[in-house]
Design an enzyme around this catalytic site. Structure first.
Site, PDB file in Angstrom:
ATOM      1  N   GLU A 391       0.821  -1.215   0.000  1.00  0.00           N
ATOM      2  CA  GLU A 391       0.000   0.000   0.000  1.00  0.00           C
ATOM      3  C   GLU A 391       0.859   1.271   0.000  1.00  0.00           C
ATOM      4  O   GLU A 391       0.471   2.284  -0.583  1.00  0.00           O
ATOM      5  CB  GLU A 391      -0.955  -0.004   1.190  1.00  0.00           C
ATOM      6  CG  GLU A 391      -1.968  -1.141   1.173  1.00  0.00           C
ATOM      7  CD  GLU A 391      -2.805  -1.230  -0.092  1.00  0.00           C
ATOM      8  OE1 GLU A 391      -2.934  -0.204  -0.807  1.00  0.00           O
ATOM      9  OE2 GLU A 391      -3.302  -2.338  -0.394  1.00  0.00           O
ATOM     10  N   HIS A 397       3.553   6.153  -5.267  1.00  0.00           N
ATOM     11  CA  HIS A 397       3.255   6.363  -6.689  1.00  0.00           C
ATOM     12  C   HIS A 397       2.346   7.590  -6.836  1.00  0.00           C
ATOM     13  O   HIS A 397       2.592   8.471  -7.662  1.00  0.00           O
ATOM     14  CB  HIS A 397       2.577   5.115  -7.264  1.00  0.00           C
ATOM     15  CG  HIS A 397       2.456   5.108  -8.751  1.00  0.00           C
ATOM     16  ND1 HIS A 397       1.920   4.054  -9.453  1.00  0.00           N
ATOM     17  CD2 HIS A 397       2.782   6.038  -9.700  1.00  0.00           C
ATOM     18  CE1 HIS A 397       1.943   4.309 -10.744  1.00  0.00           C
ATOM     19  NE2 HIS A 397       2.443   5.524 -10.912  1.00  0.00           N
TER      20      HIS A 397
END
Length: 598
Positions: A391, A397
């Site tokens: 996660e 990202h």
């Protein structure tokens, strides 16, 4: 007396995320809601004249992006507040209002694409050359024209947008039934203590060394789903019909083609994944056979699939230990990445522990202009350490994308989303194997990797094939009855797991508890993402700084190009079956390593 989950307010604040970074107060949330309602009136002035000039097109796009950015923030806050406790009616209401506003925005701005489609390629080129500000929207505009044949008139687009609440209905109903209404029975744990079975505890029970506990949890969970199986089948059937309705309305050949086209992904990529995996199932069968031998059971049941093969060792970590372990594992990604990881740890990005009513599972979420958030239901098994790495991969990202892209390109496509998360897991397993010389620990870790691979590539590909079958079934005019769904699911399990597993009747019901089947052909991206991540992790470990630089540039790219192209620039071609074959070869190598250690 059974051990129950704590209430939300009983969890220490240091283990909760801080949503005030999105809105410091609910009054500010209301202000944002009101502002969007005002801007929706303003956006009407562009309807019918959006493409009259380059200046008009730029101003209209800027306004629409401003509205979408605010409403995405409203939605992020509302859905995460609801997920803290799905029984909280106040936040159920807030979420419902945010979702309704989202659909009103989609309806009010639905004229945008039909009007852009009135531009010819020549006109668009002239607009782009004549107005520097429009260069920002070049990729967006060209992508719209790419899908020209699938868009409808402005009025028809408005009607489809207005139907958004109805389209989201099946997924919402499933979510409330699965997370808020289903109460699982109390079972006895390894210590013979009564414990309430929950989504979060289920997998932990399936990993129990005590076969009685595994079987009891397995049977109790699926018996509860069986009580509501007609409802689950009806809701899934309705969801599939919704996907098909939209695909037919937009003149696609199938729901699958429609779902993939947003990413500019060919149906061949989906079909090649299923074919490549099914053509290479021997390593999976070899692993299942090895599992049966190591466990020393006459019959391997589906409730034996998750329990660690190495029974004399168990790796457990507190959340603080997990954070440090993930940090150490991700060192190959460089100082900048690690400093951002620590920032996430120390700045209330993460909601750590399960509480009564909290949404099950784990995810990363957020909105533009605010740091990402991570929801966990952390328990101390090794799997949850990998979930944290996974996660945080999504979260960073998003962080990189938001920092380096304008709002219009910040929201990267799901096709690339699973790359960053599974790459982190791959680096973590390499780190853990490298740092230990203990034979039993090596076996335990290899077993964990094999399970991770089985669940992400083989299992998700099976899910992808199930999705394809059920959509094709409804497209042919046939209903998804509970009996049909169970028969299909049984056959797929037989294909993917082979003859060495007893297919307990309960596993035929597993489709009923998978939320991803409401996400419209989402799950295949786990398998493609894992394959891409395996290739990129190898490059990072072998090539070092240059590969890290290419990878971080990929993270920063957001949605500025098509997913296949972005991955190619990072160094992997997912239009080819080779990354999938290569990943399965890696799986096979790990099976052989485990055999050698037994």
């Amino acid at each position: 007396m059974a051990r129950e989950l704590p209430l939300r307010e009983e969890i220490d604040d240091k283990f909760k995320w801080n949503l005030t970074d999105i809105y410091a107060s609910e009054e500010l949330w209301e202000d944002g809601f009101t502002k969007v309602e005002g801007l929706l009136k303003e956006v009407k002035s562009y309807q019918g004249g959006l493409t009259d000039s380059a200046d008009s097109l730029l101003a209209g796009l800027n306004l629409i992006m401003e509205i979408e950015e605010i409403v995405s923030r409203l939605y992020a806050y509302a859905h995460m507040k609801q997920d803290e406790d799905t029984n909280n009616q106040k936040y159920q209401g807030l979420y419902d209002r945010a979702q309704g506003l989202y659909n009103r925005v989609a309806s009010a701005t639905s004229f945008m694409i039909p009007e852009i489609l009135t531009l010819s390629s020549t006109q668009l080129r002239e607009y782009l050359e004549g107005n520097q500000g429009l260069q920002l929207y070049q990729h967006l505009l060209k992508n719209v024209l790419r899908q020209k044949e699938h868009y409808l008139s402005a009025r028809e687009e408005e009607i489809l947008a207005m139907a958004g609440d109805l389209a989201q209905g099946p997924g919402n109903i499933f979510g409330m039934l699965n997370n808020a209404d289903l109460v699982f029975p109390v079972i006895k744990d390894e210590n013979n203590e009564e414990v309430r079975l929950t989504h979060g505890r289920y997998i932990e029970f399936l990993r129990s060394k005590d076969r009685r506990v595994r079987k009891e949890a397995f049977t109790a969970l699926y018996n509860k789903y069986d009580e509501f199986i007609n409802t689950f089948a009806t809701v899934l059937n309705t969801s599939v019909k919704g996907h098909i309705f939209y695909s037919k309305t937009r003149k696609y050949n199938s729901a699958l083609e429609a779902a993939l086209d947003d990413d500019n992904i060919s149906v061949d990529v989906y079909d090649n994944l299923i074919k490549t995996v099914k053509d290479n199932l021997e390593p999976m069968y070899k692993y299942i056979d090895l599992r049966k031998k190591i466990l020393g059971v006459k019959q391997l049941h589906m409730y034996d699939i998750y329990t660690p093969l190495i029974s004399n060792i168990e790796i457990k970590m507190s959340f603080d230990e997990a954070k440090e372990t993930v940090k150490a594992g991700l060192q190959p990604l460089g100082e900048e990445y690690i400093s951002l990881l620590e920032k996430g740890y120390n700045s209330a990005w993460i909601d750590v522990y399960e509480n009564r009513g909290k949404r099950s599972g784990a995810y990363s979420s957020g909105c533009y202009g605010v740091h990402p958030y991570v929801l966990l239901n952390y328990t101390e098994g090794l799997d949850n350490v990998f979930t944290l790495a996974h996660e945080m991969g999504h979260a960073l990202h998003s962080y990189y994308s938001n920092k380096n892209q304008p709002y219009v390109y910040a929201n990267y496509k799901i096709f690339v989303a699973e790359v960053a998360s599974t790459l982190n897991e791959t680096l973590l397993i390499h780190h853990l194997l490298k740092k230990t010389n203990d034979k039993e620990e090596k076996k335990y870790l290899i077993n964990h990797y094999l399970e991770q691979f089985r669940g992400t590539v083989f299992r998700q590909t099976m899910f992808a094939e199930f999705e394809k079958i059920i959509h094709q079934t409804v497209e042919k005019g046939n209903p998804l009855t509970p009996q049909f769904l169970q028969e299909v699911y049984h056959k797929l399990n037989k294909t993917y797991y082979g003859s060495k597993v007893v297919l307990d009747k309960e596993i035929d019901l597993e489709w009923a508890r998978i939320p991803h089947f409401y996400y419209n052909f989402y799950v295949y991206k786990y398998a493609t993402g894992f394959s891409a991540a395996t290739a990129l992790a190898a490059k990072i470990l072998n090539e070092g700084e240059s590969a890290v630089r290419d990878y971080l540039n990929f993270l920063k790219s957001g949605d500025s190009d098509y997913p296949i192209n972005l991955l190619k620039t990072a160094g992997v071609d997912m239009s080819s079956p080779e990354p999938i074959k290569s990943a399965i070869n890696t799986f096979n190598e790990f099976v052989i390593k485990l055999e050698g250690l037994i």
